[in-house]
Enzyme design. Structure first.
Site, PDB file in Angstrom:
ATOM      1  N   ASP A   1       1.478   0.212  -7.382  1.00  0.00           N
ATOM      2  CA  ASP A   1       2.668  -0.782  -7.149  1.00  0.00           C
ATOM      3  C   ASP A   1       3.708  -0.007  -7.158  1.00  0.00           C
ATOM      4  O   ASP A   1       4.201   0.705  -8.152  1.00  0.00           O
ATOM      5  CB  ASP A   1       2.735  -1.693  -8.482  1.00  0.00           C
TER       6      ASP A   1
ATOM      7  N   GLU B   1       0.691  -2.578  -2.832  1.00  0.00           N
ATOM      8  CA  GLU B   1       1.430  -3.972  -2.910  1.00  0.00           C
ATOM      9  C   GLU B   1       2.441  -3.750  -1.870  1.00  0.00           C
ATOM     10  O   GLU B   1       3.574  -2.791  -1.924  1.00  0.00           O
ATOM     11  CB  GLU B   1       1.895  -4.132  -4.445  1.00  0.00           C
TER      12      GLU B   1
ATOM     13  N   ASP C   1       3.849  -2.410 -15.206  1.00  0.00           N
ATOM     14  CA  ASP C   1       3.862  -2.120 -13.706  1.00  0.00           C
ATOM     15  C   ASP C   1       2.311  -1.326 -13.339  1.00  0.00           C
ATOM     16  O   ASP C   1       1.901  -1.144 -12.303  1.00  0.00           O
ATOM     17  CB  ASP C   1       4.954  -1.032 -13.454  1.00  0.00           C
TER      18      ASP C   1
END
Length: 176
Positions: free
Chosen positions: A4, A64, A137
Site C-alpha cells: 500500500d 494498490e 496501512d
C-alpha cells in the site's frame, strides 16, 4: 507481497502460498512522516522495497493503485510512491499486478466500500492473526497480497506488468 504505497506511510504484507493455501508471514509499515524531503521519502520507499524483496524473495507483487481523489497534489505524491515501489520490483524482475482500492476491499470483505477497519478484521479472521496493528496501512498492504491470492488466474480490474518492457508497452504516454 502486497504494498500500500504512500509518502507518509507505506504498508506492506507478505503471505506464503503452499498447496494453494495462504499463510501469513509478516506485515509492517515504513514510517516516512519525519522526513520533510519528498525525494528522500522516495529513496527510502525504493530501498525498503528492495530490502523486502531480497529478504523474502516474493514471486509476485500486488500493489494498490492510487485512487482518483480531488487533491491533485496528493494523487501525484501517491503515484510517485507507487512508481518507486514498482520500479524496485521491476528491477528484480518480479511481476507486478496493480489493483484498485475497491477491488481489494471487494476481494477481502465482499464490499467495495468497506472501511479500513472492516478489511483489517476480515484479514484477522481469515489469516488467524492474534492482534491487529494500531495503524492500518500495514493491513492495507496485506490486503493487496490476499486480494492477489484470491484473484490468481483472474485479473479483471487489475493491471499486470512483468518487467520494464511490459510497463513501457502499456504506458507509452509516460515516456518523456
Amino acid at each position: 507481497m502486497g504494498i500500500d504505497p504512500g509518502t507518509t506511510v507505506m504498508g506492506f504484507g507478505i503471505i506464503k502460498v503452499l498447496n494453494k493455501e495462504m499463510h501469513f508471514v509478516q506485515m509492517n509499515e515504513l514510517l516516512l512522516r519525519k522526513y520533510p524531503d519528498p525525494y528522500v521519502k522516495l529513496k527510502l520507499i525504493f530501498e525498503r522495497t528492495i530490502e523486502l524483496i531480497d529478504t523474502f524473495h516474493p514471486d509476485e507483487i500486488a500493489i494498490e493503485a492510487p485512487f482518483y481523489g480531488k487533491n491533485v497534489q496528493s494523487m501525484l505524491k501517491l503515484g510517485r510512491a507507487q512508481g518507486v515501489a514498482m520500479a524496485a520490483g521491476l528491477s528484480r524482475q518480479i511481476p507486478i499486478t496493480e489493483y484498485m482500492p475497491k477491488k481489494i476491499k471487494m476481494a477481502i470483505t465482499g464490499n467495495g466500500n468497506a472501511s479500513k477497519e472492516q478489511v483489517a478484521k476480515m484479514l484477522q479472521s481469515v489469516l488467524k492473526l492474534k492482534t491487529l496493528p494500531n495503524n492500518l496501512d500495514s493491513t492495507d498492504g496485506l490486503a493487496a497480497a490476499v486480494c492477489h491470492f484470491y484473484n490468481e488466474g483472474r485479473i479483471d480490474g487489475a493491471t499486470r506488468y512483468t518487467g520494464w518492457e511490459a510497463f513501457v508497452k502499456k504506458n507509452p504516454q509516460k515516456l518523456g
